[in-house]
Enzyme design. Sequence first.
Site, PDB file in Angstrom:
ATOM      1  N   ARG A  20       0.824  -1.211   0.000  1.00  0.00           N
ATOM      2  CA  ARG A  20       0.000   0.000   0.000  1.00  0.00           C
ATOM      3  C   ARG A  20       0.865   1.270   0.000  1.00  0.00           C
ATOM      4  O   ARG A  20       0.557   2.272   0.644  1.00  0.00           O
ATOM      5  CB  ARG A  20      -0.959   0.006   1.202  1.00  0.00           C
ATOM      6  CG  ARG A  20      -2.080  -1.015   1.046  1.00  0.00           C
ATOM      7  CD  ARG A  20      -3.027  -0.977   2.234  1.00  0.00           C
ATOM      8  NE  ARG A  20      -2.382  -1.492   3.435  1.00  0.00           N
ATOM      9  CZ  ARG A  20      -2.772  -1.227   4.675  1.00  0.00           C
ATOM     10  NH1 ARG A  20      -3.805  -0.441   4.888  1.00  0.00           N
ATOM     11  NH2 ARG A  20      -2.125  -1.744   5.707  1.00  0.00           N
ATOM     12  N   GLY A 458     -25.811   2.132  14.594  1.00  0.00           N
ATOM     13  CA  GLY A 458     -25.103   0.987  15.158  1.00  0.00           C
ATOM     14  C   GLY A 458     -23.776   1.327  15.797  1.00  0.00           C
ATOM     15  O   GLY A 458     -23.604   1.165  16.994  1.00  0.00           O
ATOM     16  N   HIS A 720     -20.834  12.015   7.276  1.00  0.00           N
ATOM     17  CA  HIS A 720     -19.557  12.095   6.564  1.00  0.00           C
ATOM     18  C   HIS A 720     -18.804  13.369   6.926  1.00  0.00           C
ATOM     19  O   HIS A 720     -17.659  13.539   6.522  1.00  0.00           O
ATOM     20  CB  HIS A 720     -19.780  12.033   5.055  1.00  0.00           C
ATOM     21  CG  HIS A 720     -20.498  10.782   4.650  1.00  0.00           C
ATOM     22  ND1 HIS A 720     -19.882   9.548   4.681  1.00  0.00           N
ATOM     23  CD2 HIS A 720     -21.768  10.562   4.255  1.00  0.00           C
ATOM     24  CE1 HIS A 720     -20.760   8.630   4.308  1.00  0.00           C
ATOM     25  NE2 HIS A 720     -21.910   9.216   4.046  1.00  0.00           N
TER      26      HIS A 720
HETATM   27  N1  GLN Z   1     -24.226  -0.833  11.641  1.00  0.00           N
HETATM   28  C1  GLN Z   1     -23.183  -0.296  10.844  1.00  0.00           C
HETATM   29  C2  GLN Z   1     -22.571   0.904  11.546  1.00  0.00           C
HETATM   30  O1  GLN Z   1     -23.262   1.616  12.194  1.00  0.00           O
HETATM   31  C3  GLN Z   1     -23.682   0.121   9.490  1.00  0.00           C
HETATM   32  C4  GLN Z   1     -22.573   0.624   8.604  1.00  0.00           C
HETATM   33  C5  GLN Z   1     -22.958   0.796   7.155  1.00  0.00           C
HETATM   34  O2  GLN Z   1     -24.083   0.956   6.823  1.00  0.00           O
HETATM   35  N2  GLN Z   1     -22.004   0.798   6.288  1.00  0.00           N
HETATM   36  O3  GLN Z   1     -21.403   1.170  11.461  1.00  0.00           O
END
Ligand code: GLN
Length: 785
Positions: A20, A458, A720
Amino acid sequence: MSTPFPTASILGYPRIGGDRELKFALEKFWSHKASGEELAATAQGLRETRTRRLSSLGLTKPGSIPEDFSYYDQVLDLVCAFGATPERFAPEREVLAQSEPESPEALAAQFTIARGEGDRAALGLTKWFDSNYHYLVPEIGPDTVFEYLGAPRVAAAKTLGEAVRPVLVGPITFLLLSRAAEGAPEGFRPFDRLDDVLPAYLALVDELKAAGAQWVEFDEPALVSDRWSIPREEILAALRHAYTTLSKEAERPQYLVALSYGHAADAVDVLAETPVEAIHIDTVRGRWPEDEELSRWSESLRGRSLVIGAISGRNIWRADLGEAFEQLTRVQRRLGEGVHVSVSTSTSLQHVPHDVERETQLDPEIRSWLAFADQKVTESVTLARGLSEGKEAIARELSDNAAVLESRRRHPGVHREDIREKTAAVTDEDRHRAPYPERLAAQEKALGLPPLPTTTIGSFPQTSEIRQARAAHRRGELSTEDYVAAMKSEIEHVIRAQEEIGLDVLVHGEAERNDMVQYFAEHFEGFVTTVHGWVQSYGSRCTRPSILWGDVSRPEPVTVEWSGYAASLTDHAVKGMLTGPVTIMAWSFVREDIPWSEVGDQLGLVLRDEIRDLENAGVGVIQVDEPAIRELLPLRSTEEDEYLRWSVGSFRLATGGAKSETSIHTHLCYSDFATVVDAIDRLDADVTSVEASRSKMAVLPAIAAHGFDRQIGPGVWDIHSPRVPSVEEISGLISRATDALDPRQVWVNPDCGLKTRGWEETTATLRNLVEAAHEARQASSTSSK
Ligand code: GLN
Ligand code: ZN
């Protein structure tokens, strides 16, 4: 007659470097720890190393080595080379016009376009066909000026010599992948700018010729897809026009046009009408040409080369060389003397890691079944040798290959009768829960949630302490006991924080997970993981897909200890967190010796068991993430039904055993819900969360129009960005949702998981989110009085 295309080749090679190197060099440059000169030197080193490596593996003929190195992305490369930048990057365009292609200033300008700066948003990032690679989306308007400004490819071609074949995204694909620039009139299509972009291509090709390139490759994967709003005839006519125009100059390199990622026999016919010297077809995701096509091409391609992409650029399995060789000889026989047959990969090898020999920790038998990029080069070279010298010349390779395939077929983990019996016994009923109204009533009773319930997706911030604990445990420096204690204390912290913030449905935070797919791969049987198996996702970002090689089983519960512990700490509902079958498959390298529907059902069954165990541990809300369900959507719409049948089916098998009072959530990351709203409806989850904040809830009309009757959590926080949205901003988004839908359907949650965010902005935003939800509840209860 043209010079034949080299008999052995590959379409493209990984760019990130075996260790990498490119990733680290980029990140050092971005954080001002290295100069532009140092970055350019690393890039040149990588180009030289890969060229040497490929030549030592047998790609020795002029034009046989692809020169497709890119600092960030191959589509961005063209945006910069042609100065086709959106208005907001006018200063960067100026820099690109004034400076040498790989000068520090030009590199910095390119990265500003790729990554954005302040309130100037980066170019959009989206999936490259049905792969896990993301390209930057050009924004083309009626006034975009295409003007060749210079490209790193040219200097590279000069220094690397005639062995290399510069690779460019072809004009049709470039324009089809572009979106209309902001302010473009209604109905404007970037595609209509073809005649304006072709001169820029010609100027670039001219310089490549001057640099000594004998062959230039144009990648035209857009031709294998039918998901464009432009009629096929129009696209084919443009293809004919483009390559006729690009072939006008008498003094030019020879052209290879590659139709990768699927099949497009009609495009071969069209290209045959142009002067291009070589045409590539993908026989892996596409198909082998039929006799009738071959007899047509034996005439129409006379004096030219047909390049057969017989080695998969997408998976990591050793090819069946015997089968491929038989097909190749059939192709050669049918085409006759007049058409040269070459061997290549189905796509660029950018989707696979470098070298499987480095995976010394893998079980040697399993390793012997695998081919990463370097092994695939050898496969291509071997088949090409067979074509030129006859089958005897590769007899030993063929028999070694047959032995490897046989060892795989016979391996007890590849076919487990106990598992096959279970998937064979699955009935339609297993994929059905009680009717939604019945479930809704049971869940309302069991959970007693307020209107507009608040939750998260999550993960909570993955602090460096968490990462360090995980790494120390992996290295054996932290005992399992201490590791579990560390994770439990983190879970407790996350639960208390959510209680304090006032969220309704809590999560355990996913601290124990390195990655939402790899975590499950490490706990299920039938998978292996790699140490060096990185592939580029976008820019400097890489992922390390797990390898799903055998029948899948679950030796013991995976998430129950963590989620059960979290549930034991609080009176609130705690949401268990699983990754769905389709996403596990989309983000792994999946076996191809059995149908994907079988793999999906095997995963469905183990997740079903996990859900039952979670229920038994007192977890009444369970989320099964399927952010990748749209990614695997076939490029051909005719294949869509079959795909949706098994993908939706495997999700429903996973969730179909859940009790009525268990609330099943699912989560999808993207916002263009409109394309998959039907599939999502069919998933039959009780609650679906989607990304929506950046698009200001643009998904709502599609949901409303569809008549979606279950609950939905359109994201109100763009995770983001580290920005903390205010209560008013979130309230605005909530009221858009409650205006468009029945308020009883609406949940309030962020766009996605919070693992990349810091605690400070997380707490601040979630407080605002909870406050906004409370205000909205208040408002609706007073207005309904
Ligand atoms: N449950 C995951 C999180 O909260 C979902 C991540 C995703 O949708 N890429 O990180
Ligand atoms: Zn997400």
